[in-house]
Design a protein around this motif. Structure first.
Motif, PDB file in Angstrom:
ATOM      1  N   PRO A 227       0.899  -1.019   0.156  1.00 27.90           N
ATOM      2  CA  PRO A 227       0.048   0.149  -0.349  1.00 27.90           C
ATOM      3  C   PRO A 227       0.725   1.337  -0.227  1.00 27.90           C
ATOM      4  CG  PRO A 227      -0.842  -1.444   1.889  1.00 27.90           C
ATOM      5  CD  PRO A 227       1.016  -1.970   1.211  1.00 27.90           C
ATOM      6  N   GLU A 228       2.076   1.114   0.045  1.00 22.65           N
ATOM      7  CA  GLU A 228       2.817   2.302   0.563  1.00 22.65           C
ATOM      8  C   GLU A 228       3.907   2.583  -0.723  1.00 22.65           C
ATOM      9  OE1 GLU A 228       3.389   4.079   3.464  1.00 22.65           O
ATOM     10  OE2 GLU A 228       1.700   3.311   3.873  1.00 22.65           O
ATOM     11  N   CYS A 229       4.311   1.445  -1.369  1.00 24.84           N
ATOM     12  CA  CYS A 229       4.424   1.425  -2.388  1.00 24.84           C
ATOM     13  C   CYS A 229       4.375   1.098  -4.168  1.00 24.84           C
ATOM     14  CB  CYS A 229       6.340   2.006  -2.318  1.00 24.84           C
ATOM     15  SG  CYS A 229       7.264   0.074  -1.900  1.00 24.84           S
ATOM     16  N   ASP A 230       3.331   0.164  -3.858  1.00 23.95           N
ATOM     17  CA  ASP A 230       2.715  -0.891  -4.676  1.00 23.95           C
ATOM     18  C   ASP A 230       3.777  -1.524  -5.258  1.00 23.95           C
ATOM     19  OD1 ASP A 230       0.611   0.853  -5.018  1.00 23.95           O
ATOM     20  OD2 ASP A 230       1.288   2.241  -6.724  1.00 23.95           O
ATOM     21  N   THR A 231       4.637  -1.942  -3.777  1.00 21.38           N
ATOM     22  CA  THR A 231       5.890  -3.428  -4.807  1.00 21.38           C
ATOM     23  C   THR A 231       5.374  -4.743  -4.491  1.00 21.38           C
ATOM     24  OG1 THR A 231       7.824  -1.971  -4.378  1.00 21.38           O
ATOM     25  CG2 THR A 231       7.587  -4.072  -4.073  1.00 21.38           C
ATOM     26  N   ASP A 232       5.432  -5.162  -5.329  1.00 25.76           N
ATOM     27  CA  ASP A 232       4.775  -6.674  -4.770  1.00 25.76           C
ATOM     28  C   ASP A 232       5.018  -7.052  -3.873  1.00 25.76           C
ATOM     29  OD1 ASP A 232       3.382  -9.257  -5.732  1.00 25.76           O
ATOM     30  OD2 ASP A 232       4.517  -9.822  -6.721  1.00 25.76           O
ATOM     31  N   LEU A 233       4.306  -7.618  -2.872  1.00 24.27           N
ATOM     32  CA  LEU A 233       4.439  -7.912  -1.674  1.00 24.27           C
ATOM     33  C   LEU A 233       4.785  -9.989  -2.009  1.00 24.27           C
ATOM     34  CD1 LEU A 233       2.678  -6.415   0.319  1.00 24.27           C
ATOM     35  CD2 LEU A 233       4.948  -5.925  -0.075  1.00 24.27           C
ATOM     36  N   ASP A 234       4.595 -10.370  -3.037  1.00 23.81           N
ATOM     37  CA  ASP A 234       4.928 -11.231  -3.500  1.00 23.81           C
ATOM     38  C   ASP A 234       4.126 -12.473  -2.120  1.00 23.81           C
ATOM     39  OD1 ASP A 234       6.114 -13.793  -4.967  1.00 23.81           O
ATOM     40  OD2 ASP A 234       7.440 -13.751  -4.041  1.00 23.81           O
ATOM     41  N   VAL A 235       2.944 -11.796  -2.044  1.00 22.94           N
ATOM     42  CA  VAL A 235       2.723 -12.598  -0.777  1.00 22.94           C
ATOM     43  C   VAL A 235       1.298 -13.586  -1.480  1.00 22.94           C
ATOM     44  CG1 VAL A 235       0.322 -12.714   1.011  1.00 22.94           C
ATOM     45  CG2 VAL A 235       2.893 -11.276   1.520  1.00 22.94           C
ATOM     46  N   ASP A 236       0.417 -14.934  -1.163  1.00 22.86           N
ATOM     47  CA  ASP A 236       0.242 -15.315  -1.392  1.00 22.86           C
ATOM     48  C   ASP A 236      -0.811 -15.936  -0.480  1.00 22.86           C
ATOM     49  OD1 ASP A 236      -1.493 -17.769  -2.935  1.00 22.86           O
ATOM     50  OD2 ASP A 236      -0.093 -18.161  -3.383  1.00 22.86           O
ATOM     51  N   GLU A 237      -2.062 -15.467  -1.137  1.00 21.00           N
ATOM     52  CA  GLU A 237      -3.661 -15.899   0.143  1.00 21.00           C
ATOM     53  C   GLU A 237      -3.704 -17.285   0.491  1.00 21.00           C
ATOM     54  OE1 GLU A 237      -7.406 -15.566  -1.549  1.00 21.00           O
ATOM     55  OE2 GLU A 237      -6.494 -13.760  -2.695  1.00 21.00           O
ATOM     56  N   ASP A 238      -3.403 -17.966  -0.732  1.00 20.12           N
ATOM     57  CA  ASP A 238      -3.308 -19.546   0.159  1.00 20.12           C
ATOM     58  C   ASP A 238      -2.183 -20.140   0.865  1.00 20.12           C
ATOM     59  OD1 ASP A 238      -5.449 -20.170  -1.787  1.00 20.12           O
ATOM     60  OD2 ASP A 238      -4.045 -20.064  -3.521  1.00 20.12           O
ATOM     61  N   GLU A 239      -0.992 -19.026   1.472  1.00 19.04           N
ATOM     62  CA  GLU A 239      -0.410 -19.140   1.628  1.00 19.04           C
ATOM     63  C   GLU A 239       0.067 -18.726   3.139  1.00 19.04           C
ATOM     64  OE1 GLU A 239       3.236 -18.796  -0.506  1.00 19.04           O
ATOM     65  OE2 GLU A 239       3.043 -20.853  -1.701  1.00 19.04           O
TER      66      GLU A 239
ATOM     67  N   GLU B 294      -2.455 -16.526   6.319  1.00 19.76           N
ATOM     68  CA  GLU B 294      -3.032 -16.454   7.662  1.00 19.76           C
ATOM     69  C   GLU B 294      -3.239 -15.008   8.063  1.00 19.76           C
ATOM     70  OE1 GLU B 294      -1.811 -19.774  11.104  1.00 19.76           O
ATOM     71  OE2 GLU B 294      -2.009 -21.015   9.714  1.00 19.76           O
ATOM     72  N   GLU B 295      -4.716 -15.067   8.733  1.00 21.32           N
ATOM     73  CA  GLU B 295      -4.891 -14.017   9.301  1.00 21.32           C
ATOM     74  C   GLU B 295      -4.027 -13.469  10.186  1.00 21.32           C
ATOM     75  OE1 GLU B 295      -8.473 -13.624  10.613  1.00 21.32           O
ATOM     76  OE2 GLU B 295      -9.246 -13.824   8.096  1.00 21.32           O
ATOM     77  N   GLY B 296      -3.689 -12.346  10.299  1.00 15.35           N
ATOM     78  CA  GLY B 296      -2.443 -12.231  11.564  1.00 15.35           C
ATOM     79  C   GLY B 296      -1.140 -12.221  11.100  1.00 15.35           C
ATOM     80  N   GLU B 297      -0.905 -12.604  10.293  1.00 13.48           N
ATOM     81  CA  GLU B 297       0.364 -12.625   9.538  1.00 13.48           C
ATOM     82  C   GLU B 297       1.146 -11.540   9.476  1.00 13.48           C
ATOM     83  OE1 GLU B 297       1.249 -16.518   8.401  1.00 13.48           O
ATOM     84  OE2 GLU B 297       3.272 -15.918   6.891  1.00 13.48           O
ATOM     85  N   ILE B 298       2.442 -11.360   9.510  1.00 13.90           N
ATOM     86  CA  ILE B 298       2.812  -9.910  10.156  1.00 13.90           C
ATOM     87  C   ILE B 298       4.184  -9.833   7.710  1.00 13.90           C
ATOM     88  CG2 ILE B 298       4.691  -8.567  10.438  1.00 13.90           C
ATOM     89  CD1 ILE B 298       2.357  -8.440  11.936  1.00 13.90           C
ATOM     90  N   VAL B 299       3.721  -9.116   6.959  1.00 20.36           N
ATOM     91  CA  VAL B 299       4.686  -9.514   6.373  1.00 20.36           C
ATOM     92  C   VAL B 299       5.751  -8.453   6.325  1.00 20.36           C
ATOM     93  CG1 VAL B 299       3.241 -10.626   4.601  1.00 20.36           C
ATOM     94  CG2 VAL B 299       2.730  -8.513   4.310  1.00 20.36           C
ATOM     95  N   SER B 300       6.663  -8.201   5.265  1.00 21.20           N
ATOM     96  CA  SER B 300       7.422  -7.178   5.124  1.00 21.20           C
ATOM     97  C   SER B 300       7.477  -7.381   4.274  1.00 21.20           C
ATOM     98  CB  SER B 300       9.346  -6.924   5.617  1.00 21.20           C
ATOM     99  OG  SER B 300       8.468  -7.116   7.197  1.00 21.20           O
ATOM    100  N   CYS B 301       7.523  -5.345   3.414  1.00 16.81           N
ATOM    101  CA  CYS B 301       8.208  -4.885   1.823  1.00 16.81           C
ATOM    102  C   CYS B 301       9.512  -4.316   2.288  1.00 16.81           C
ATOM    103  CB  CYS B 301       7.390  -3.863   1.739  1.00 16.81           C
ATOM    104  SG  CYS B 301       7.259  -2.913   0.254  1.00 16.81           S
ATOM    105  N   PRO B 302      10.417  -5.818   0.623  1.00 15.58           N
ATOM    106  CA  PRO B 302      11.332  -5.395   0.452  1.00 15.58           C
ATOM    107  C   PRO B 302      11.581  -4.311   0.247  1.00 15.58           C
ATOM    108  CG  PRO B 302       9.481  -7.153  -1.255  1.00 15.58           C
ATOM    109  CD  PRO B 302       8.745  -6.562  -0.296  1.00 15.58           C
ATOM    110  N   GLU B 303      10.790  -3.483  -0.431  1.00 16.18           N
ATOM    111  CA  GLU B 303      11.308  -2.103  -0.947  1.00 16.18           C
ATOM    112  C   GLU B 303      11.318  -1.209   0.167  1.00 16.18           C
ATOM    113  OE1 GLU B 303      12.392  -2.061  -4.391  1.00 16.18           O
ATOM    114  OE2 GLU B 303      12.697   0.372  -3.898  1.00 16.18           O
ATOM    115  N   CYS B 304      10.017  -1.233   0.424  1.00 16.79           N
ATOM    116  CA  CYS B 304      10.267   0.024   2.009  1.00 16.79           C
ATOM    117  C   CYS B 304      10.447  -0.098   2.942  1.00 16.79           C
ATOM    118  CB  CYS B 304       9.108   1.168   1.667  1.00 16.79           C
ATOM    119  SG  CYS B 304       7.393   0.483   2.143  1.00 16.79           S
ATOM    120  N   GLY B 305      10.024  -1.330   2.965  1.00 19.32           N
ATOM    121  CA  GLY B 305      10.645  -1.795   4.752  1.00 19.32           C
ATOM    122  C   GLY B 305       9.457  -1.896   6.013  1.00 19.32           C
ATOM    123  N   THR B 306       8.257  -0.933   4.735  1.00 19.63           N
ATOM    124  CA  THR B 306       6.913  -1.682   6.262  1.00 19.63           C
ATOM    125  C   THR B 306       6.826  -3.270   6.249  1.00 19.63           C
ATOM    126  OG1 THR B 306       6.503   0.672   5.006  1.00 19.63           O
ATOM    127  CG2 THR B 306       5.295  -0.632   6.852  1.00 19.63           C
TER     128      THR B 306
END
Ligand code: ZN
Length: 65
Positions: free
Chosen positions: A5-17, A19-31
């Motif tokens: 949402p911050e920089c439009d980088t593909d976060l490479d997150v698959d909704e099959d993989e 879970e709710e509550g999981e934390i993902v980090s953006c490789p580009e902006c680090g958010t």
């Protein structure tokens, strides 16, 4: 595909993989984002809460005027 949402980088997150509550980090902006819902994937920025014991201190000497 989920875009940061911050920089439009593909976060490479698959909704099959993820879970709710999981934390993902953006490789580009680090958010960090918490996954709120998985279908569709909804992200919420994780606010870094600095945990220290200092409670909210109100100004003690009230400056009444
Ligand atoms: Zn980003």
């Amino acid at each position: 595909m989920v875009l940061c949402p911050e920089c439009d980088t593909d976060l490479d997150v698959d909704e099959d993989e993820v879970e709710e509550g999981e934390i993902v980090s953006c490789p580009e902006c680090g958010t960090d984002f918490e996954i709120v819902t998985v279908s569709p994937i909804e992200l919420k920025p994780v606010e870094e809460e600095i945990e220290d014991d200092e409670e909210e201190q109100e100004t003690e000497d009230g400056d009444y005027s």
